[in-house]
Design a protein around this motif. Structure first.
Motif, PDB file in Angstrom:
ATOM      1  N   UNK A 108      32.872   6.799  67.984  1.00  0.00           N
ATOM      2  CA  UNK A 108      33.812   7.067  66.897  1.00  0.00           C
ATOM      3  C   UNK A 108      34.923   8.007  67.357  1.00  0.00           C
ATOM      4  N   UNK A 109      35.751   7.551  68.308  1.00  0.00           N
ATOM      5  CA  UNK A 109      36.784   8.431  68.866  1.00  0.00           C
ATOM      6  C   UNK A 109      37.875   8.829  67.877  1.00  0.00           C
ATOM      7  N   UNK A 110      38.079   8.039  66.843  1.00  0.00           N
ATOM      8  CA  UNK A 110      39.107   8.359  65.852  1.00  0.00           C
ATOM      9  C   UNK A 110      38.536   9.151  64.683  1.00  0.00           C
ATOM     10  N   UNK A 111      37.321   8.822  64.254  1.00  0.00           N
ATOM     11  CA  UNK A 111      36.707   9.503  63.126  1.00  0.00           C
ATOM     12  C   UNK A 111      36.272  10.923  63.484  1.00  0.00           C
ATOM     13  N   UNK A 112      35.763  11.119  64.663  1.00  0.00           N
ATOM     14  CA  UNK A 112      35.214  12.423  65.072  1.00  0.00           C
ATOM     15  C   UNK A 112      36.219  13.561  64.919  1.00  0.00           C
ATOM     16  N   UNK A 113      37.420  13.465  65.484  1.00  0.00           N
ATOM     17  CA  UNK A 113      38.358  14.597  65.328  1.00  0.00           C
ATOM     18  C   UNK A 113      38.816  14.805  63.889  1.00  0.00           C
ATOM     19  N   UNK A 114      38.898  13.735  63.121  1.00  0.00           N
ATOM     20  CA  UNK A 114      39.310  13.872  61.719  1.00  0.00           C
ATOM     21  C   UNK A 114      38.265  14.638  60.925  1.00  0.00           C
ATOM     22  N   UNK A 115      36.998  14.352  61.166  1.00  0.00           N
ATOM     23  CA  UNK A 115      35.934  15.079  60.489  1.00  0.00           C
ATOM     24  C   UNK A 115      35.906  16.536  60.928  1.00  0.00           C
ATOM     25  N   UNK A 116      36.084  16.766  62.197  1.00  0.00           N
ATOM     26  CA  UNK A 116      36.006  18.126  62.720  1.00  0.00           C
ATOM     27  C   UNK A 116      37.183  18.979  62.266  1.00  0.00           C
TER      28      UNK A 116
END
Length: 237
Positions: free
Chosen positions: A203-211
């Motif tokens: 999940x390379x796109x979702x991970x930074x958004x959540x963090x």
């Protein structure tokens, strides 16, 4: 005595078609509706009942039946009263885009002020005069862009779908509260299973958004702009 078990379809006519009782009654239909809305705003739609409204107004429950046939009449009147809050009182702007913006913004504010409207809408309340005025105003705004009937309906439906969808999601956010959303996101990131999936690289796109916590933004105006841009591209002259 009125039959309070009647369904909306079984009622003989619309409450708006029945004249107010008496010339100067102590209890008015307007007072009943105002009290019902205040109860729903404060405690939710389940708090609205004949007995509760009568108690708030300091009258006998039976006296309400002078003005309504059943509780469904009150719900219809409540729905239409809030529809009136979504109306633009002054003349609509000549520009179709600005007219639509004003209408959708008013719809959003009305839904924010009365979140129980979504629950009531699922019960299919009868359309009243303000509901008709709101529809007329929407089509009047859209008519500034196109006079094709099918296009007018498609555009009005798209605007309603956007407003309704955003409002439902916004209501969910309000119910949880800002801290609740942050807590839910933090809780998800703390779960070992979720962390392992995020760290797997799947999940390379979702991970930074959540963090970064950038999912919790008010994107109403931006999304509305994108929608209007698309409509203007297809129907603009």
């Amino acid at each position: 005595m009125a039959n309070t078990s009647k369904t909306p379809r079984e009622r003989a006519d619309d409450v708006w078609a029945r004249p107010p009782a008496g010339r100067r009654p102590k209890l008015t239909r307007e007072a009943i509706v105002e009290t019902a809305i205040k109860l729903a705003d404060a405690e939710g739609l389940d708090a609205v009942s004949i007995r509760r409204i009568a108690s708030e107004l300091g009258v006998r429950a039976m006296s309400l039946y002078t003005h309504i046939d059943a509780k469904e009449d009150i719900l219809d009147l409540m729905y239409d009263e809030v529809a009136g809050e979504a109306l633009i009182e002054e003349e609509l702007p000549d520009d179709w885009r600005e007219a639509c913006l004003q209408i959708v913004r008013r719809e959003r504010q009305a839904s924010r002020d009365h979140p129980w409207m979504f629950e009531l809408a699922r019960r299919s309340p009868r359309v009243g005069p303000n509901g008709l005025r709101h529809a007329e105003q929407t089509f009047a705004a859209v008519a500034r862009l196109t006079d094709d009937p099918e296009a007018m309906v498609a555009i009005a439906t798209a605007l309603d779908n956007y407003s309704l969808g955003f409002a439902i999601r916004e209501q969910h956010t309000v119910e949880r509260g800002e801290c609740g959303l942050q807590s839910a996101r933090s809780s998800m990131l703390e779960r070992r299973y979720v962390r392992s999936l995020l760290e797997s690289g799947e999940f390379p796109h979702l991970k930074p958004l959540l963090e970064l916590g950038v999912l919790d933004q008010d994107t109403f105006e931006q999304g509305l702009t994108w929608l209007l841009d698309g409509i203007e591209r297809d129907y603009g002259r």
